[in-house]
Scaffold this motif. Structure first.
Motif, PDB file in Angstrom:
ATOM      1  N   GLU A  78       0.832  -1.204   0.000  1.00  0.00           N
ATOM      2  CA  GLU A  78       0.000   0.000   0.000  1.00  0.00           C
ATOM      3  C   GLU A  78       0.868   1.257   0.000  1.00  0.00           C
ATOM      4  OE1 GLU A  78      -3.979  -1.324   2.370  1.00  0.00           O
ATOM      5  OE2 GLU A  78      -2.153  -1.130   3.565  1.00  0.00           O
ATOM      6  N   VAL A  79       1.952   1.228   0.770  1.00  0.00           N
ATOM      7  CA  VAL A  79       2.882   2.368   0.800  1.00  0.00           C
ATOM      8  C   VAL A  79       3.516   2.544  -0.579  1.00  0.00           C
ATOM      9  CG1 VAL A  79       4.963   3.327   1.862  1.00  0.00           C
ATOM     10  CG2 VAL A  79       3.280   2.117   3.267  1.00  0.00           C
ATOM     11  N   ALA A  80       3.846   1.439  -1.216  1.00  0.00           N
ATOM     12  CA  ALA A  80       4.416   1.498  -2.568  1.00  0.00           C
ATOM     13  C   ALA A  80       3.431   2.154  -3.530  1.00  0.00           C
ATOM     14  CB  ALA A  80       4.777   0.095  -3.041  1.00  0.00           C
ATOM     15  N   GLN A  81       2.168   1.779  -3.465  1.00  0.00           N
ATOM     16  CA  GLN A  81       1.161   2.370  -4.343  1.00  0.00           C
ATOM     17  C   GLN A  81       0.983   3.858  -4.079  1.00  0.00           C
ATOM     18  OE1 GLN A  81      -2.143  -0.164  -3.391  1.00  0.00           O
ATOM     19  NE2 GLN A  81      -1.619  -1.661  -4.958  1.00  0.00           N
TER      20      GLN A  81
ATOM     21  N   LEU B  15       6.591   4.156  -5.530  1.00  0.00           N
ATOM     22  CA  LEU B  15       7.821   3.367  -5.462  1.00  0.00           C
ATOM     23  C   LEU B  15       7.464   1.891  -5.554  1.00  0.00           C
ATOM     24  CD1 LEU B  15       9.443   5.294  -2.479  1.00  0.00           C
ATOM     25  CD2 LEU B  15      10.006   5.526  -4.908  1.00  0.00           C
ATOM     26  N   SER B  16       8.446   1.055  -5.846  1.00  0.00           N
ATOM     27  CA  SER B  16       8.173  -0.375  -5.928  1.00  0.00           C
ATOM     28  C   SER B  16       8.085  -0.990  -4.530  1.00  0.00           C
ATOM     29  CB  SER B  16       9.261  -1.089  -6.729  1.00  0.00           C
ATOM     30  OG  SER B  16      10.461  -1.171  -5.980  1.00  0.00           O
TER      31      SER B  16
ATOM     32  N   ARG C 278      13.435  -2.564   0.970  1.00  0.00           N
ATOM     33  CA  ARG C 278      14.849  -2.183   1.134  1.00  0.00           C
ATOM     34  C   ARG C 278      14.989  -1.012   2.098  1.00  0.00           C
ATOM     35  NH1 ARG C 278      16.409  -1.289  -4.589  1.00  0.00           N
ATOM     36  NH2 ARG C 278      14.852  -2.763  -5.234  1.00  0.00           N
ATOM     37  N   LEU C 279      14.095  -0.023   1.994  1.00  0.00           N
ATOM     38  CA  LEU C 279      14.130   1.102   2.926  1.00  0.00           C
ATOM     39  C   LEU C 279      13.903   0.623   4.363  1.00  0.00           C
ATOM     40  CD1 LEU C 279      12.098   3.824   0.974  1.00  0.00           C
ATOM     41  CD2 LEU C 279      14.571   3.775   1.378  1.00  0.00           C
TER      42      LEU C 279
END
Length: 69
Positions: free
Chosen positions: A20-23, A27-28, A34-35
């Motif tokens: 959800e954070v990626a969307q 970001l992927s 990785r973060l």
């Protein structure tokens, strides 16, 4: 349909899955993980599930990705 942080907060959401954070951030999913691994994005584990707080998502979206040493 991707959920915006504002929509999620109005629904009372405080924790988000990495996907959800990626969307929300564009970001992927792999980059979000990785973060988290590097400590640049704080997360919590609930059992085997990884969750990111709304405050941490806000920080990522407003301050951006921290510079790497």
């Amino acid at each position: 349909m991707a959920m915006s942080l504002e929509m999620a907060r109005t629904q009372g959401r405080q924790l988000f899955r990495p996907v959800e954070v990626a969307q929300m951030s564009g970001l992927s999913r792999a980059f979000i993980y990785r973060l988290i691994e590097k400590g640049a994005l704080k997360s919590v584990r609930i059992g085997s599930a990884v969750r990111i707080s709304a405050d941490e998502v806000t920080r990522l979206l407003t301050e951006g990705i921290p510079a790497q040493d």
